[in-house]
Design an enzyme around this catalytic site. Sequence first.
Site, PDB file in Angstrom:
ATOM      1  N   LYS A 118      -9.033   8.259 -11.274  1.00  0.00           N
ATOM      2  CA  LYS A 118      -8.634   6.898 -10.882  1.00  0.00           C
ATOM      3  C   LYS A 118      -7.223   6.572 -11.369  1.00  0.00           C
ATOM      4  CE  LYS A 118     -12.591   5.326 -12.599  1.00  0.00           C
ATOM      5  NZ  LYS A 118     -13.739   4.460 -12.959  1.00  0.00           N
TER       6      LYS A 118
ATOM      7  N   ASP B  79       0.832  -1.211   0.000  1.00  0.00           N
ATOM      8  CA  ASP B  79       0.000   0.000   0.000  1.00  0.00           C
ATOM      9  C   ASP B  79       0.864   1.258   0.000  1.00  0.00           C
ATOM     10  OD1 ASP B  79      -2.383   1.422  -0.001  1.00  0.00           O
ATOM     11  OD2 ASP B  79      -2.656   1.291   2.170  1.00  0.00           O
TER      12      ASP B  79
HETATM   13  C1  LIG Z   1      -2.512   8.966   0.987  1.00  0.00           C
HETATM   14  C2  LIG Z   1      -1.833  10.313   1.036  1.00  0.00           C
HETATM   15  C3  LIG Z   1      -1.413  10.908  -0.229  1.00  0.00           C
HETATM   16  C4  LIG Z   1      -0.712  12.165  -0.029  1.00  0.00           C
HETATM   17  C5  LIG Z   1       0.614  12.164  -0.576  1.00  0.00           C
HETATM   18  C6  LIG Z   1       1.544  11.311   0.191  1.00  0.00           C
HETATM   19  C7  LIG Z   1       2.894  11.378  -0.314  1.00  0.00           C
HETATM   20  C8  LIG Z   1       3.548  10.054  -0.179  1.00  0.00           C
HETATM   21  C9  LIG Z   1       4.110   9.932   1.138  1.00  0.00           C
HETATM   22  C10 LIG Z   1       4.164   8.778   1.748  1.00  0.00           C
HETATM   23  C11 LIG Z   1       3.513   7.550   1.164  1.00  0.00           C
HETATM   24  C12 LIG Z   1       2.624   6.935   2.164  1.00  0.00           C
HETATM   25  C13 LIG Z   1       1.596   6.163   1.445  1.00  0.00           C
HETATM   26  C14 LIG Z   1       0.603   5.645   2.442  1.00  0.00           C
HETATM   27  C15 LIG Z   1      -0.470   4.927   1.712  1.00  0.00           C
HETATM   28  C16 LIG Z   1      -1.578   4.646   2.641  1.00  0.00           C
HETATM   29  C17 LIG Z   1      -2.829   5.025   1.974  1.00  0.00           C
HETATM   30  C18 LIG Z   1      -3.991   4.764   2.876  1.00  0.00           C
HETATM   31  O1  LIG Z   1      -3.881   4.106   3.851  1.00  0.00           O
HETATM   32  S1  LIG Z   1      -5.448   5.485   2.459  1.00  0.00           S
HETATM   33  C19 LIG Z   1      -6.518   4.860   3.729  1.00  0.00           C
HETATM   34  C20 LIG Z   1      -7.357   3.735   3.240  1.00  0.00           C
HETATM   35  N1  LIG Z   1      -8.331   4.221   2.280  1.00  0.00           N
HETATM   36  C21 LIG Z   1      -9.415   4.870   2.688  1.00  0.00           C
HETATM   37  O2  LIG Z   1      -9.696   5.059   3.832  1.00  0.00           O
HETATM   38  C22 LIG Z   1     -10.310   5.354   1.574  1.00  0.00           C
HETATM   39  C23 LIG Z   1     -11.756   5.352   1.978  1.00  0.00           C
HETATM   40  N2  LIG Z   1     -12.546   5.678   0.814  1.00  0.00           N
HETATM   41  C24 LIG Z   1     -12.815   6.961   0.507  1.00  0.00           C
HETATM   42  O3  LIG Z   1     -12.485   7.891   1.228  1.00  0.00           O
HETATM   43  C25 LIG Z   1     -13.510   7.187  -0.777  1.00  0.00           C
HETATM   44  O4  LIG Z   1     -14.167   6.030  -1.187  1.00  0.00           O
HETATM   45  C26 LIG Z   1     -12.529   7.624  -1.900  1.00  0.00           C
HETATM   46  C27 LIG Z   1     -11.825   8.931  -1.514  1.00  0.00           C
HETATM   47  C28 LIG Z   1     -11.464   6.538  -2.181  1.00  0.00           C
HETATM   48  C29 LIG Z   1     -13.308   7.842  -3.195  1.00  0.00           C
HETATM   49  O5  LIG Z   1     -14.428   8.595  -2.862  1.00  0.00           O
HETATM   50  P1  LIG Z   1     -14.894   9.810  -3.773  1.00  0.00           P
HETATM   51  O6  LIG Z   1     -16.234  10.202  -3.256  1.00  0.00           O
HETATM   52  O7  LIG Z   1     -13.860  10.855  -3.868  1.00  0.00           O
HETATM   53  O8  LIG Z   1     -15.001   9.190  -5.228  1.00  0.00           O
HETATM   54  P2  LIG Z   1     -16.132   8.235  -5.856  1.00  0.00           P
HETATM   55  O9  LIG Z   1     -17.048   9.102  -6.641  1.00  0.00           O
HETATM   56  O10 LIG Z   1     -16.701   7.336  -4.843  1.00  0.00           O
HETATM   57  O11 LIG Z   1     -15.219   7.353  -6.818  1.00  0.00           O
HETATM   58  C30 LIG Z   1     -14.539   7.951  -7.906  1.00  0.00           C
HETATM   59  C31 LIG Z   1     -14.451   6.907  -8.983  1.00  0.00           C
HETATM   60  O12 LIG Z   1     -13.706   5.785  -8.456  1.00  0.00           O
HETATM   61  C32 LIG Z   1     -14.509   4.603  -8.473  1.00  0.00           C
HETATM   62  N3  LIG Z   1     -14.247   3.852  -7.265  1.00  0.00           N
HETATM   63  C33 LIG Z   1     -14.200   4.310  -6.008  1.00  0.00           C
HETATM   64  N4  LIG Z   1     -13.893   3.335  -5.158  1.00  0.00           N
HETATM   65  C34 LIG Z   1     -13.765   2.216  -5.901  1.00  0.00           C
HETATM   66  C35 LIG Z   1     -13.462   0.882  -5.602  1.00  0.00           C
HETATM   67  N5  LIG Z   1     -13.217   0.493  -4.339  1.00  0.00           N
HETATM   68  N6  LIG Z   1     -13.404  -0.006  -6.614  1.00  0.00           N
HETATM   69  C36 LIG Z   1     -13.632   0.370  -7.898  1.00  0.00           C
HETATM   70  N7  LIG Z   1     -13.935   1.638  -8.252  1.00  0.00           N
HETATM   71  C37 LIG Z   1     -14.000   2.540  -7.256  1.00  0.00           C
HETATM   72  C38 LIG Z   1     -15.953   5.113  -8.513  1.00  0.00           C
HETATM   73  O13 LIG Z   1     -16.811   4.147  -9.069  1.00  0.00           O
HETATM   74  C39 LIG Z   1     -15.802   6.339  -9.367  1.00  0.00           C
HETATM   75  O14 LIG Z   1     -15.711   5.908 -10.704  1.00  0.00           O
HETATM   76  P3  LIG Z   1     -16.369   6.742 -11.908  1.00  0.00           P
HETATM   77  O15 LIG Z   1     -15.752   8.111 -11.865  1.00  0.00           O
HETATM   78  O16 LIG Z   1     -17.839   6.759 -11.619  1.00  0.00           O
HETATM   79  O17 LIG Z   1     -15.994   5.967 -13.150  1.00  0.00           O
END
Ligand SMILES: CCCCCCCC/C=C\CCCCCCCC(=O)SCCNC(=O)CCNC(=O)[C@H](O)C(C)(C)COP(=O)(O)OP(=O)(O)OC[C@H]1O[C@@H](n2cnc3c(N)ncnc32)[C@H](O)[C@@H]1OP(=O)(O)O
Length: 240
Positions: A207, A161
């Site tokens: 995406k 991740d």
């Molecule tokens: C991360 C920080 C980045 C900053 C920069 C860092 C620099 C790098 C530094 C250091 C690296 C460290 C890296 C660490 C990495 C760790 C990352 C994590 O642990 S993240 C925590 C776990 N994930 C959650 O908690 C998400 C929970 N989910 C949500 O908040 C929402 O569902 C979210 C934001 C992911 C999407 O929500 P919506 O409302 O913005 O978007 P919608 O409209 O639902 O989806 C957009 C499109 O994506 C598809 N989509 C969404 N989820 C999907 C899924 N699970 N499967 C398939 N399609 C999906 C949808 O069908 C839609 O598609 P169509 O545009 O209609 O074609």
Amino acid sequence: MLRSCTAGLRSLWALRGRREGAPRLSADLQPARRLFSTEKAVHKDWALPNPSWSKDLKLLFDQFMKKCEDGSWERLPSCKHTCTYKSEDFKTYFLDPQLVEGEGLSQAQLFTRGFEDGLGFEYVIFNNNDEKRTVCLFQGGPYLQGIPGFLHGGAIATMIDVAFGSCAAISGGAVMTANLNINFKRPVPLCSVVVIHSQLDKLEGRKLFVSCNVRSVDEKTLYSEATGLFIKLDPKKSST
Ligand SMILES: CCCCCCCC/C=C\CCCCCCCC(=O)SCCNC(=O)CCNC(=O)[C@H](O)C(C)(C)COP(=O)(O)OP(=O)(O)OC[C@H]1O[C@@H](n2cnc3c(N)ncnc32)[C@H](O)[C@@H]1OP(=O)(O)O
């Protein structure tokens, strides 16, 4: 001088702030080498060798550092603490002062950097911007045990991740993991070094589709394969 890795987090928090009416940061959502390059040095960079690193890890590290010399690769720095908590910029964009000042968040650490040297996640990530791929060199320590003698699957998933997150954030800015799909093919021996090769496969609107394989240092053993979906955060939507 050490470049801070906190710009990415600032970008994410700034985005959250903006959702609630805070001013816009120009750096937000820009494809972003700047995630790793804009801040002044304030915190220790943990993506560097320490005495717990095995010979394999040090050797690979040196090989990739050599590849960095012509600019085709870059090492991504990594902070332990979410360093921007104390920065004025952060306060400007984070609208809940209690969270900024509060005990809970002041103690926050990046999950993968919360262990003593050598006991947990030892890793460094290198990025090849032109090829949209990263390589993560990872040595999983004794506190990451699952079945005796082998890494816990959750530790592997975490590292994947993080590797994916870095790969996606470089192109997408503030992103979150929406989906992770992992096939565990062989158990990873505890304290061994593995190499996670991640690739941005496709960018489709908000995406970002990524994939990776996890291999032994000699590349003969394929430990895991995974795909992931990251979503660029939408400033108009609330993430809570
Ligand atoms: C991360 C920080 C980045 C900053 C920069 C860092 C620099 C790098 C530094 C250091 C690296 C460290 C890296 C660490 C990495 C760790 C990352 C994590 O642990 S993240 C925590 C776990 N994930 C959650 O908690 C998400 C929970 N989910 C949500 O908040 C929402 O569902 C979210 C934001 C992911 C999407 O929500 P919506 O409302 O913005 O978007 P919608 O409209 O639902 O989806 C957009 C499109 O994506 C598809 N989509 C969404 N989820 C999907 C899924 N699970 N499967 C398939 N399609 C999906 C949808 O069908 C839609 O598609 P169509 O545009 O209609 O074609």
